[in-house]
Scaffold this motif. Structure first.
Motif, PDB file in Angstrom:
ATOM      1  N   ARG A 407       0.857  -1.198   0.000  1.00  0.00           N
ATOM      2  CA  ARG A 407       0.000   0.000   0.000  1.00  0.00           C
ATOM      3  C   ARG A 407       0.891   1.246   0.000  1.00  0.00           C
ATOM      4  O   ARG A 407       1.118   1.882   1.027  1.00  0.00           O
ATOM      5  CB  ARG A 407      -0.915  -0.020   1.231  1.00  0.00           C
ATOM      6  CG  ARG A 407      -2.226   0.713   1.082  1.00  0.00           C
ATOM      7  CD  ARG A 407      -3.223  -0.016   0.206  1.00  0.00           C
ATOM      8  NE  ARG A 407      -3.466  -1.382   0.651  1.00  0.00           N
ATOM      9  CZ  ARG A 407      -4.208  -1.744   1.691  1.00  0.00           C
ATOM     10  NH1 ARG A 407      -4.808  -0.825   2.408  1.00  0.00           N
ATOM     11  NH2 ARG A 407      -4.381  -3.022   1.990  1.00  0.00           N
ATOM     12  N   VAL A 408       1.388   1.608  -1.183  1.00  0.00           N
ATOM     13  CA  VAL A 408       2.411   2.645  -1.290  1.00  0.00           C
ATOM     14  C   VAL A 408       1.865   4.005  -1.710  1.00  0.00           C
ATOM     15  O   VAL A 408       2.629   4.965  -1.865  1.00  0.00           O
ATOM     16  CB  VAL A 408       3.512   2.212  -2.297  1.00  0.00           C
ATOM     17  CG1 VAL A 408       4.279   1.008  -1.769  1.00  0.00           C
ATOM     18  CG2 VAL A 408       2.900   1.919  -3.667  1.00  0.00           C
ATOM     19  N   SER A 409       0.559   4.114  -1.898  1.00  0.00           N
ATOM     20  CA  SER A 409       0.020   5.443  -2.209  1.00  0.00           C
ATOM     21  C   SER A 409       0.222   6.351  -1.005  1.00  0.00           C
ATOM     22  O   SER A 409       0.190   5.897   0.144  1.00  0.00           O
ATOM     23  CB  SER A 409      -1.462   5.341  -2.562  1.00  0.00           C
ATOM     24  OG  SER A 409      -2.200   4.804  -1.474  1.00  0.00           O
ATOM     25  N   PRO A 410       0.495   7.663  -1.230  1.00  0.00           N
ATOM     26  CA  PRO A 410       0.747   8.571  -0.111  1.00  0.00           C
ATOM     27  C   PRO A 410      -0.364   8.510   0.939  1.00  0.00           C
ATOM     28  O   PRO A 410      -1.546   8.647   0.624  1.00  0.00           O
ATOM     29  CB  PRO A 410       0.816   9.944  -0.782  1.00  0.00           C
ATOM     30  CG  PRO A 410       1.278   9.647  -2.167  1.00  0.00           C
ATOM     31  CD  PRO A 410       0.619   8.341  -2.530  1.00  0.00           C
ATOM     32  N   GLY A 411       0.041   8.264   2.169  1.00  0.00           N
ATOM     33  CA  GLY A 411      -0.915   8.125   3.259  1.00  0.00           C
ATOM     34  C   GLY A 411      -1.281   6.688   3.535  1.00  0.00           C
ATOM     35  O   GLY A 411      -1.829   6.377   4.604  1.00  0.00           O
ATOM     36  N   GLY A 412      -1.022   5.790   2.573  1.00  0.00           N
ATOM     37  CA  GLY A 412      -1.252   4.374   2.806  1.00  0.00           C
ATOM     38  C   GLY A 412      -0.250   3.821   3.803  1.00  0.00           C
ATOM     39  O   GLY A 412       0.728   4.480   4.173  1.00  0.00           O
ATOM     40  N   HIS A 413      -0.452   2.564   4.197  1.00  0.00           N
ATOM     41  CA  HIS A 413       0.366   2.022   5.287  1.00  0.00           C
ATOM     42  C   HIS A 413       1.857   2.085   4.990  1.00  0.00           C
ATOM     43  O   HIS A 413       2.658   2.388   5.883  1.00  0.00           O
ATOM     44  CB  HIS A 413      -0.042   0.572   5.575  1.00  0.00           C
ATOM     45  CG  HIS A 413       0.795  -0.074   6.635  1.00  0.00           C
ATOM     46  ND1 HIS A 413       0.525   0.051   7.988  1.00  0.00           N
ATOM     47  CD2 HIS A 413       1.935  -0.831   6.554  1.00  0.00           C
ATOM     48  CE1 HIS A 413       1.439  -0.594   8.684  1.00  0.00           C
ATOM     49  NE2 HIS A 413       2.310  -1.142   7.845  1.00  0.00           N
ATOM     50  N   ALA A 414       2.254   1.784   3.753  1.00  0.00           N
ATOM     51  CA  ALA A 414       3.684   1.770   3.425  1.00  0.00           C
ATOM     52  C   ALA A 414       4.247   3.158   3.141  1.00  0.00           C
ATOM     53  O   ALA A 414       5.443   3.301   2.893  1.00  0.00           O
ATOM     54  CB  ALA A 414       3.924   0.854   2.226  1.00  0.00           C
ATOM     55  N   ALA A 415       3.407   4.160   3.173  1.00  0.00           N
ATOM     56  CA  ALA A 415       3.851   5.543   2.937  1.00  0.00           C
ATOM     57  C   ALA A 415       3.029   6.483   3.820  1.00  0.00           C
ATOM     58  O   ALA A 415       2.406   7.426   3.340  1.00  0.00           O
ATOM     59  CB  ALA A 415       3.707   5.903   1.464  1.00  0.00           C
ATOM     60  N   LEU A 416       3.059   6.227   5.118  1.00  0.00           N
ATOM     61  CA  LEU A 416       2.196   6.965   6.052  1.00  0.00           C
ATOM     62  C   LEU A 416       2.435   8.474   6.027  1.00  0.00           C
ATOM     63  O   LEU A 416       1.524   9.258   6.246  1.00  0.00           O
ATOM     64  CB  LEU A 416       2.401   6.450   7.478  1.00  0.00           C
ATOM     65  CG  LEU A 416       1.691   5.153   7.848  1.00  0.00           C
ATOM     66  CD1 LEU A 416       2.123   4.696   9.234  1.00  0.00           C
ATOM     67  CD2 LEU A 416       0.183   5.335   7.796  1.00  0.00           C
ATOM     68  N   GLY A 417       3.683   8.866   5.792  1.00  0.00           N
ATOM     69  CA  GLY A 417       3.980  10.305   5.755  1.00  0.00           C
ATOM     70  C   GLY A 417       3.888  10.967   7.121  1.00  0.00           C
ATOM     71  O   GLY A 417       3.497  12.137   7.217  1.00  0.00           O
ATOM     72  N   LEU A 418       4.251  10.245   8.159  1.00  0.00           N
ATOM     73  CA  LEU A 418       4.172  10.829   9.509  1.00  0.00           C
ATOM     74  C   LEU A 418       5.055  12.061   9.639  1.00  0.00           C
ATOM     75  O   LEU A 418       4.743  12.973  10.404  1.00  0.00           O
ATOM     76  CB  LEU A 418       4.559   9.787  10.556  1.00  0.00           C
ATOM     77  CG  LEU A 418       3.691   8.526  10.624  1.00  0.00           C
ATOM     78  CD1 LEU A 418       4.134   7.632  11.774  1.00  0.00           C
ATOM     79  CD2 LEU A 418       2.213   8.889  10.775  1.00  0.00           C
ATOM     80  N   GLU A 419       6.156  12.082   8.870  1.00  0.00           N
ATOM     81  CA  GLU A 419       7.038  13.255   8.939  1.00  0.00           C
ATOM     82  C   GLU A 419       6.329  14.499   8.414  1.00  0.00           C
ATOM     83  O   GLU A 419       6.572  15.612   8.896  1.00  0.00           O
ATOM     84  CB  GLU A 419       8.339  13.002   8.167  1.00  0.00           C
ATOM     85  CG  GLU A 419       8.202  12.871   6.662  1.00  0.00           C
ATOM     86  CD  GLU A 419       7.645  11.531   6.201  1.00  0.00           C
ATOM     87  OE1 GLU A 419       7.407  11.397   4.984  1.00  0.00           O
ATOM     88  OE2 GLU A 419       7.453  10.625   7.049  1.00  0.00           O
ATOM     89  N   VAL A 420       5.450  14.321   7.424  1.00  0.00           N
ATOM     90  CA  VAL A 420       4.679  15.456   6.902  1.00  0.00           C
ATOM     91  C   VAL A 420       3.740  15.983   7.984  1.00  0.00           C
ATOM     92  O   VAL A 420       3.606  17.205   8.180  1.00  0.00           O
ATOM     93  CB  VAL A 420       3.880  15.044   5.652  1.00  0.00           C
ATOM     94  CG1 VAL A 420       2.981  16.181   5.179  1.00  0.00           C
ATOM     95  CG2 VAL A 420       4.821  14.606   4.543  1.00  0.00           C
TER      96      VAL A 420
END
Length: 430
Positions: A407-420
Protein backbone atom coordinates in the motif's frame (compact mmCIF):
# COMPACT_ATOMS: atom_id res chain seq x y z
CA UNK A 1 -30.40 42.87 45.71
CA UNK A 2 -28.38 46.11 45.66
CA UNK A 3 -29.81 49.16 43.90
CA UNK A 4 -29.94 48.51 40.17
CA UNK A 5 -27.58 50.46 37.93
CA UNK A 6 -30.42 51.53 35.68
CA UNK A 7 -33.08 52.12 38.36
CA UNK A 8 -35.01 55.40 37.97
CA UNK A 9 -36.56 57.45 40.82
CA UNK A 10 -40.19 56.65 41.52
CA UNK A 11 -40.23 53.36 39.60
CA UNK A 12 -40.93 50.32 41.73
CA UNK A 13 -39.06 47.17 40.71
CA UNK A 14 -41.27 44.07 40.61
CA UNK A 15 -39.11 41.28 42.07
CA UNK A 16 -40.69 38.63 39.83
CA UNK A 17 -39.96 40.64 36.71
CA UNK A 18 -36.46 41.42 37.89
CA UNK A 19 -35.77 37.75 38.63
CA UNK A 20 -36.80 36.90 35.07
CA UNK A 21 -34.70 39.72 33.63
CA UNK A 22 -31.61 38.75 35.59
CA UNK A 23 -32.03 35.07 34.83
CA UNK A 24 -28.85 33.11 35.56
CA UNK A 25 -26.55 36.09 35.10
CA UNK A 26 -25.08 36.07 38.61
CA UNK A 27 -24.16 32.41 38.14
CA UNK A 28 -22.92 32.68 34.58
CA UNK A 29 -20.99 35.89 35.22
CA UNK A 30 -18.84 34.10 37.78
CA UNK A 31 -17.04 32.72 34.76
CA UNK A 32 -16.52 36.15 33.17
CA UNK A 33 -16.10 38.51 36.13
CA UNK A 34 -12.30 38.35 36.32
CA UNK A 35 -12.10 39.32 32.65
CA UNK A 36 -14.60 42.12 33.32
CA UNK A 37 -12.33 43.34 36.12
CA UNK A 38 -9.27 43.23 33.83
CA UNK A 39 -11.11 45.27 31.21
CA UNK A 40 -12.38 47.70 33.86
CA UNK A 41 -8.82 48.42 34.96
CA UNK A 42 -7.80 49.03 31.34
CA UNK A 43 -10.79 51.36 30.94
CA UNK A 44 -9.82 53.29 34.07
CA UNK A 45 -6.28 53.80 32.83
CA UNK A 46 -7.66 54.91 29.48
CA UNK A 47 -9.86 57.50 31.22
CA UNK A 48 -6.81 58.77 33.07
CA UNK A 49 -4.88 59.15 29.83
CA UNK A 50 -7.54 61.51 28.46
CA UNK A 51 -7.87 63.46 31.71
CA UNK A 52 -11.23 62.07 32.94
CA UNK A 53 -9.56 60.61 36.02
CA UNK A 54 -6.69 61.96 38.09
CA UNK A 55 -3.69 59.72 38.62
CA UNK A 56 -4.73 59.17 42.26
CA UNK A 57 -8.29 58.26 41.23
CA UNK A 58 -7.04 55.84 38.62
CA UNK A 59 -4.62 54.23 41.06
CA UNK A 60 -7.39 53.85 43.65
CA UNK A 61 -9.75 52.24 41.16
CA UNK A 62 -7.10 49.83 39.89
CA UNK A 63 -6.06 48.97 43.44
CA UNK A 64 -9.65 48.13 44.41
CA UNK A 65 -10.21 46.17 41.22
CA UNK A 66 -7.10 44.14 41.97
CA UNK A 67 -8.31 43.56 45.54
CA UNK A 68 -11.71 42.42 44.25
CA UNK A 69 -10.06 39.96 41.87
CA UNK A 70 -8.00 38.57 44.73
CA UNK A 71 -11.12 38.22 46.89
CA UNK A 72 -12.91 36.35 44.11
CA UNK A 73 -10.00 34.00 43.54
CA UNK A 74 -9.62 33.42 47.28
CA UNK A 75 -13.33 32.87 47.87
CA UNK A 76 -13.83 35.95 50.07
CA UNK A 77 -16.20 37.46 47.50
CA UNK A 78 -18.89 35.42 45.76
CA UNK A 79 -21.10 36.81 43.03
CA UNK A 80 -24.63 36.07 44.22
CA UNK A 81 -28.22 37.32 44.24
CA UNK A 82 -27.26 40.57 45.96
CA UNK A 83 -26.28 41.76 42.48
CA UNK A 84 -28.01 41.89 39.13
CA UNK A 85 -24.92 40.68 37.29
CA UNK A 86 -21.13 40.80 37.37
CA UNK A 87 -21.00 44.35 36.01
CA UNK A 88 -23.16 45.74 38.78
CA UNK A 89 -21.16 43.81 41.38
CA UNK A 90 -17.93 45.42 40.23
CA UNK A 91 -19.36 48.92 40.27
CA UNK A 92 -21.09 48.35 43.61
CA UNK A 93 -17.82 47.23 45.18
CA UNK A 94 -15.97 50.27 43.83
CA UNK A 95 -18.65 52.67 45.08
CA UNK A 96 -18.67 50.95 48.48
CA UNK A 97 -14.90 51.35 48.83
CA UNK A 98 -14.30 54.64 46.99
CA UNK A 99 -17.58 56.55 46.96
CA UNK A 100 -17.87 59.01 44.07
CA UNK A 101 -14.58 57.86 42.58
CA UNK A 102 -16.13 54.42 42.14
CA UNK A 103 -19.06 55.99 40.31
CA UNK A 104 -16.67 57.35 37.67
CA UNK A 105 -15.67 53.92 36.36
CA UNK A 106 -18.62 53.69 33.99
CA UNK A 107 -17.85 56.94 32.19
CA UNK A 108 -17.79 56.33 28.45
CA UNK A 109 -18.77 52.68 28.50
CA UNK A 110 -21.86 50.47 28.60
CA UNK A 111 -22.59 47.04 29.95
CA UNK A 112 -22.73 46.12 26.27
CA UNK A 113 -19.04 46.63 25.64
CA UNK A 114 -18.25 45.18 29.07
CA UNK A 115 -19.81 41.84 28.17
CA UNK A 116 -18.33 41.94 24.67
CA UNK A 117 -14.77 42.46 25.86
CA UNK A 118 -15.05 39.98 28.76
CA UNK A 119 -16.47 37.31 26.47
CA UNK A 120 -13.75 37.80 23.88
CA UNK A 121 -11.00 37.65 26.51
CA UNK A 122 -12.57 34.49 27.94
CA UNK A 123 -12.95 32.88 24.53
CA UNK A 124 -9.36 33.64 23.57
CA UNK A 125 -8.24 31.53 26.52
CA UNK A 126 -10.73 28.75 25.85
CA UNK A 127 -9.71 28.56 22.19
CA UNK A 128 -6.07 28.48 23.29
CA UNK A 129 -6.91 25.53 25.52
CA UNK A 130 -8.74 23.83 22.65
CA UNK A 131 -5.78 24.32 20.34
CA UNK A 132 -3.34 22.87 22.87
CA UNK A 133 -5.57 19.88 23.59
CA UNK A 134 -5.80 19.15 19.87
CA UNK A 135 -2.02 19.46 19.54
CA UNK A 136 -1.55 17.08 22.46
CA UNK A 137 -3.96 14.57 20.96
CA UNK A 138 -2.34 14.80 17.53
CA UNK A 139 1.12 14.28 19.03
CA UNK A 140 -0.07 11.25 21.00
CA UNK A 141 -1.68 9.72 17.91
CA UNK A 142 1.51 10.30 15.89
CA UNK A 143 3.61 8.57 18.55
CA UNK A 144 1.36 5.55 18.54
CA UNK A 145 1.19 5.50 14.74
CA UNK A 146 4.98 5.36 14.69
CA UNK A 147 5.18 2.64 17.35
CA UNK A 148 2.33 0.32 16.32
CA UNK A 149 1.67 -1.21 12.93
CA UNK A 150 -0.65 -4.14 13.57
CA UNK A 151 -2.84 -5.29 10.69
CA UNK A 152 -6.48 -4.55 11.36
CA UNK A 153 -9.64 -4.71 9.27
CA UNK A 154 -10.77 -1.58 7.47
CA UNK A 155 -14.52 -1.10 7.24
CA UNK A 156 -16.97 0.65 4.96
CA UNK A 157 -20.69 0.55 5.76
CA UNK A 158 -19.62 -1.37 8.91
CA UNK A 159 -18.74 -4.28 6.61
CA UNK A 160 -15.25 -5.72 6.31
CA UNK A 161 -13.69 -3.99 3.32
CA UNK A 162 -9.88 -4.04 3.01
CA UNK A 163 -6.80 -4.65 5.10
CA UNK A 164 -5.86 -1.64 7.21
CA UNK A 165 -3.56 -1.12 10.18
CA UNK A 166 -3.47 0.40 13.62
CA UNK A 167 -0.82 2.80 12.30
CA UNK A 168 -3.24 4.09 9.67
CA UNK A 169 -5.99 4.41 12.29
CA UNK A 170 -3.76 6.48 14.56
CA UNK A 171 -2.45 8.58 11.66
CA UNK A 172 -5.98 9.36 10.53
CA UNK A 173 -6.93 10.82 13.89
CA UNK A 174 -3.56 12.59 14.18
CA UNK A 175 -4.26 14.54 11.00
CA UNK A 176 -7.82 15.22 12.15
CA UNK A 177 -6.67 16.77 15.40
CA UNK A 178 -3.97 18.80 13.62
CA UNK A 179 -6.71 20.31 11.47
CA UNK A 180 -8.78 20.94 14.59
CA UNK A 181 -5.86 22.79 16.17
CA UNK A 182 -5.59 24.92 13.03
CA UNK A 183 -9.32 25.62 13.17
CA UNK A 184 -9.09 26.68 16.83
CA UNK A 185 -6.21 29.03 15.99
CA UNK A 186 -8.13 30.57 13.11
CA UNK A 187 -11.16 31.21 15.32
CA UNK A 188 -8.89 32.71 17.99
CA UNK A 189 -7.28 35.08 15.50
CA UNK A 190 -10.61 36.03 13.95
CA UNK A 191 -12.18 37.15 17.22
CA UNK A 192 -8.98 38.72 18.58
CA UNK A 193 -10.40 42.26 18.29
CA UNK A 194 -11.06 44.77 21.05
CA UNK A 195 -14.65 46.08 21.40
CA UNK A 196 -13.96 48.09 24.58
CA UNK A 197 -14.94 51.72 24.04
CA UNK A 198 -17.79 51.07 21.62
CA UNK A 199 -20.25 51.62 24.50
CA UNK A 200 -23.89 50.90 23.59
CA UNK A 201 -23.04 50.60 19.91
CA UNK A 202 -22.75 54.21 18.76
CA UNK A 203 -19.56 55.53 20.34
CA UNK A 204 -19.35 58.34 22.91
CA UNK A 205 -18.46 62.01 22.86
CA UNK A 206 -15.03 61.40 24.41
CA UNK A 207 -11.64 60.84 22.74
CA UNK A 208 -11.27 57.39 24.28
CA UNK A 209 -7.81 55.85 23.90
CA UNK A 210 -9.06 52.65 22.30
CA UNK A 211 -5.69 51.82 20.77
CA UNK A 212 -4.18 51.97 24.24
CA UNK A 213 -6.75 49.58 25.73
CA UNK A 214 -6.28 47.27 22.73
CA UNK A 215 -2.56 46.98 23.47
CA UNK A 216 -3.06 46.67 27.21
CA UNK A 217 -5.62 43.87 26.93
CA UNK A 218 -3.49 41.94 24.43
CA UNK A 219 -5.83 42.15 21.47
CA UNK A 220 -4.36 41.95 17.99
CA UNK A 221 -6.48 44.83 16.69
CA UNK A 222 -9.31 47.19 17.53
CA UNK A 223 -12.88 46.43 16.53
CA UNK A 224 -13.49 49.79 14.98
CA UNK A 225 -17.20 50.20 14.25
CA UNK A 226 -19.40 50.46 17.36
CA UNK A 227 -22.34 49.20 15.31
CA UNK A 228 -20.37 46.17 14.15
CA UNK A 229 -19.32 45.49 17.73
CA UNK A 230 -23.01 44.88 18.47
CA UNK A 231 -23.61 43.05 15.20
CA UNK A 232 -20.74 40.70 15.98
CA UNK A 233 -22.21 39.54 19.27
CA UNK A 234 -23.38 35.99 18.79
CA UNK A 235 -21.47 35.82 15.50
CA UNK A 236 -18.06 35.47 17.15
CA UNK A 237 -19.44 33.05 19.73
CA UNK A 238 -20.72 30.86 16.89
CA UNK A 239 -17.26 30.91 15.28
CA UNK A 240 -15.73 29.70 18.55
CA UNK A 241 -18.37 27.01 19.02
CA UNK A 242 -17.85 25.86 15.43
CA UNK A 243 -14.14 25.36 16.14
CA UNK A 244 -14.98 23.42 19.27
CA UNK A 245 -17.55 21.42 17.34
CA UNK A 246 -15.00 20.39 14.71
CA UNK A 247 -12.87 18.74 17.40
CA UNK A 248 -15.94 17.24 19.06
CA UNK A 249 -17.03 15.67 15.77
CA UNK A 250 -13.69 13.87 15.56
CA UNK A 251 -14.07 12.91 19.20
CA UNK A 252 -17.50 11.49 18.41
CA UNK A 253 -16.23 9.32 15.56
CA UNK A 254 -13.27 8.13 17.60
CA UNK A 255 -15.61 7.29 20.48
CA UNK A 256 -17.85 5.40 18.08
CA UNK A 257 -14.86 3.35 16.93
CA UNK A 258 -13.94 2.49 20.50
CA UNK A 259 -17.56 1.69 21.35
CA UNK A 260 -17.56 -0.89 18.56
CA UNK A 261 -14.02 -2.14 19.08
CA UNK A 262 -14.62 -2.90 22.78
CA UNK A 263 -17.70 -5.06 22.16
CA UNK A 264 -17.40 -8.83 22.48
CA UNK A 265 -18.29 -9.09 18.79
CA UNK A 266 -15.20 -7.07 17.80
CA UNK A 267 -12.93 -7.35 20.83
CA UNK A 268 -10.14 -5.34 19.16
CA UNK A 269 -9.17 -3.18 22.14
CA UNK A 270 -9.21 -3.07 25.90
CA UNK A 271 -9.63 0.19 27.80
CA UNK A 272 -7.93 1.14 31.07
CA UNK A 273 -10.10 -0.04 33.95
CA UNK A 274 -10.57 3.48 35.35
CA UNK A 275 -12.18 4.54 32.07
CA UNK A 276 -14.97 2.00 32.40
CA UNK A 277 -17.75 1.49 34.94
CA UNK A 278 -19.76 -1.43 36.27
CA UNK A 279 -23.42 -2.27 36.00
CA UNK A 280 -25.71 -1.66 38.96
CA UNK A 281 -27.31 -5.08 38.51
CA UNK A 282 -25.08 -7.23 36.27
CA UNK A 283 -21.86 -8.26 38.06
CA UNK A 284 -20.24 -9.38 34.80
CA UNK A 285 -20.35 -5.99 33.09
CA UNK A 286 -17.69 -3.36 32.49
CA UNK A 287 -19.26 -0.58 30.46
CA UNK A 288 -17.54 2.08 28.32
CA UNK A 289 -19.65 4.85 29.88
CA UNK A 290 -16.93 7.48 29.50
CA UNK A 291 -16.55 6.72 25.79
CA UNK A 292 -20.32 6.93 25.34
CA UNK A 293 -20.53 10.32 27.06
CA UNK A 294 -17.64 11.52 24.91
CA UNK A 295 -19.68 10.42 21.91
CA UNK A 296 -22.64 12.40 23.24
CA UNK A 297 -20.63 15.58 23.84
CA UNK A 298 -21.15 16.95 20.35
CA UNK A 299 -24.90 17.04 20.96
CA UNK A 300 -24.43 19.72 23.63
CA UNK A 301 -22.17 21.74 21.35
CA UNK A 302 -24.56 21.48 18.43
CA UNK A 303 -27.46 22.53 20.68
CA UNK A 304 -25.49 25.56 21.86
CA UNK A 305 -24.76 26.55 18.27
CA UNK A 306 -28.45 26.33 17.34
CA UNK A 307 -29.40 28.44 20.37
CA UNK A 308 -26.84 31.10 19.46
CA UNK A 309 -27.94 31.15 15.85
CA UNK A 310 -31.61 31.48 16.75
CA UNK A 311 -30.84 34.44 19.03
CA UNK A 312 -29.46 36.35 16.05
CA UNK A 313 -32.80 36.81 14.31
CA UNK A 314 -32.56 40.51 15.22
CA UNK A 315 -32.13 43.92 13.62
CA UNK A 316 -28.97 45.94 14.29
CA UNK A 317 -28.26 47.37 17.72
CA UNK A 318 -28.29 45.71 21.11
CA UNK A 319 -31.27 43.58 22.20
CA UNK A 320 -31.71 41.82 25.53
CA UNK A 321 -32.26 38.50 23.72
CA UNK A 322 -28.46 38.29 23.52
CA UNK A 323 -28.25 37.75 27.28
CA UNK A 324 -29.06 34.10 26.64
CA UNK A 325 -25.90 33.63 24.59
CA UNK A 326 -23.74 33.27 27.69
CA UNK A 327 -25.36 30.09 28.98
CA UNK A 328 -25.08 28.35 25.63
CA UNK A 329 -21.43 29.30 25.31
CA UNK A 330 -20.45 28.16 28.80
CA UNK A 331 -22.32 24.89 28.46
CA UNK A 332 -20.68 24.07 25.12
CA UNK A 333 -17.13 24.81 26.22
CA UNK A 334 -17.60 23.26 29.65
CA UNK A 335 -18.63 19.92 28.19
CA UNK A 336 -16.46 20.07 25.09
CA UNK A 337 -13.15 20.91 26.75
CA UNK A 338 -13.97 18.61 29.65
CA UNK A 339 -14.41 15.63 27.33
CA UNK A 340 -11.36 16.42 25.21
CA UNK A 341 -9.19 16.81 28.31
CA UNK A 342 -9.92 13.21 29.32
CA UNK A 343 -9.14 11.78 25.90
CA UNK A 344 -5.29 11.76 26.07
CA UNK A 345 -5.27 9.50 29.12
CA UNK A 346 -7.79 7.17 27.54
CA UNK A 347 -5.85 6.89 24.28
CA UNK A 348 -2.55 6.47 26.07
CA UNK A 349 -3.91 3.50 28.02
CA UNK A 350 -5.75 1.86 25.10
CA UNK A 351 -4.36 -1.60 24.26
CA UNK A 352 -4.90 -3.52 21.02
CA UNK A 353 -5.67 -7.24 20.99
CA UNK A 354 -3.59 -8.63 18.11
CA UNK A 355 -5.17 -12.07 18.16
CA UNK A 356 -8.68 -10.67 17.75
CA UNK A 357 -7.53 -8.33 14.99
CA UNK A 358 -5.99 -11.27 13.12
CA UNK A 359 -9.15 -13.36 13.44
CA UNK A 360 -11.21 -10.67 11.70
CA UNK A 361 -9.64 -11.05 8.24
CA UNK A 362 -11.29 -13.00 5.42
CA UNK A 363 -10.34 -13.65 1.80
CA UNK A 364 -12.74 -11.07 0.42
CA UNK A 365 -10.72 -8.28 2.03
CA UNK A 366 -7.91 -8.85 -0.50
CA UNK A 367 -10.12 -8.46 -3.57
CA UNK A 368 -9.27 -4.78 -4.09
CA UNK A 369 -5.55 -5.59 -3.91
CA UNK A 370 -6.06 -8.28 -6.58
CA UNK A 371 -8.00 -5.90 -8.84
CA UNK A 372 -5.23 -3.28 -8.63
CA UNK A 373 -2.61 -5.98 -9.23
CA UNK A 374 -4.38 -7.05 -12.44
CA UNK A 375 -4.79 -3.43 -13.55
CA UNK A 376 -1.04 -2.86 -13.10
CA UNK A 377 -0.50 -5.73 -15.51
CA UNK A 378 -2.50 -3.84 -18.16
CA UNK A 379 -6.01 -5.20 -17.72
CA UNK A 380 -8.77 -2.55 -17.89
CA UNK A 381 -9.86 -1.90 -14.33
CA UNK A 382 -13.50 -2.89 -14.83
CA UNK A 383 -12.41 -6.26 -16.19
CA UNK A 384 -9.92 -6.63 -13.34
CA UNK A 385 -12.74 -5.74 -10.94
CA UNK A 386 -14.92 -8.55 -12.30
CA UNK A 387 -12.13 -11.12 -12.12
CA UNK A 388 -11.19 -10.11 -8.57
CA UNK A 389 -14.77 -10.57 -7.47
CA UNK A 390 -14.45 -14.31 -8.09
CA UNK A 391 -10.70 -14.72 -7.49
CA UNK A 392 -9.98 -12.26 -4.66
CA UNK A 393 -6.54 -13.38 -3.49
CA UNK A 394 -3.47 -11.49 -4.81
CA UNK A 395 -0.27 -13.34 -5.57
CA UNK A 396 0.88 -12.97 -1.98
CA UNK A 397 -2.21 -14.85 -0.85
CA UNK A 398 -4.14 -14.08 2.31
CA UNK A 399 -1.28 -12.17 3.92
CA UNK A 400 -2.33 -8.97 5.69
CA UNK A 401 1.24 -7.75 6.13
CA UNK A 402 2.02 -8.21 2.43
CA UNK A 403 -1.15 -6.29 1.62
CA UNK A 404 -0.03 -3.43 3.87
CA UNK A 405 3.53 -3.42 2.54
CA UNK A 406 2.16 -3.00 -1.00
CA UNK A 407 0.00 0.00 0.00
CA UNK A 408 2.41 2.65 -1.29
CA UNK A 409 0.02 5.44 -2.21
CA UNK A 410 0.75 8.57 -0.11
CA UNK A 411 -0.91 8.13 3.26
CA UNK A 412 -1.25 4.37 2.81
CA UNK A 413 0.37 2.02 5.29
CA UNK A 414 3.68 1.77 3.43
CA UNK A 415 3.85 5.54 2.94
CA UNK A 416 2.20 6.97 6.05
CA UNK A 417 3.98 10.30 5.75
CA UNK A 418 4.17 10.83 9.51
CA UNK A 419 7.04 13.25 8.94
CA UNK A 420 4.68 15.46 6.90
CA UNK A 421 2.20 15.50 9.77
CA UNK A 422 4.98 16.33 12.22
CA UNK A 423 5.94 19.30 10.02
CA UNK A 424 2.34 20.49 10.07
CA UNK A 425 2.37 20.16 13.83
CA UNK A 426 5.58 22.18 14.09
CA UNK A 427 4.07 24.90 11.88
CA UNK A 428 1.15 25.46 14.25
CA UNK A 429 1.44 28.76 16.05
CA UNK A 430 2.12 28.36 19.79
Amino acid sequence: MSELLWQKPGVEVDPRIQAFLAGDDVLLDREFILDDITASAAHARGLARIGLLTRDECDALCRELQALAADIEGGAFVLDARYEDGHSAIESRLVERLGDVGRKIHTGRSRNDQVLVATRLWLKRRLGELRELCRELAALCLRRAQAEALPMPGYTHLQRAVVSSTAMWWAGYAEAFIDDAVRAGQAHDWLDANPLGTAAGYGVNLPLDREGSTRELGFARMQLSPIYAQLSRGKFEIAAVDALGAAALDLRRLAWDLSLFTTAEFGFVSLPAQYTTGSSIMPNKRNPDLVELMRATYASIAAARVELEQLLSLPSGYHRDLQYSKGALLHAFGRGLGALALLPGLLQGLQWKPERLAQAFDEGMYATDRAIELAREGLPFREAYRLAAVEPLPRAGADPQASLDARVSPGGHAALGLEVLRERMAALSP
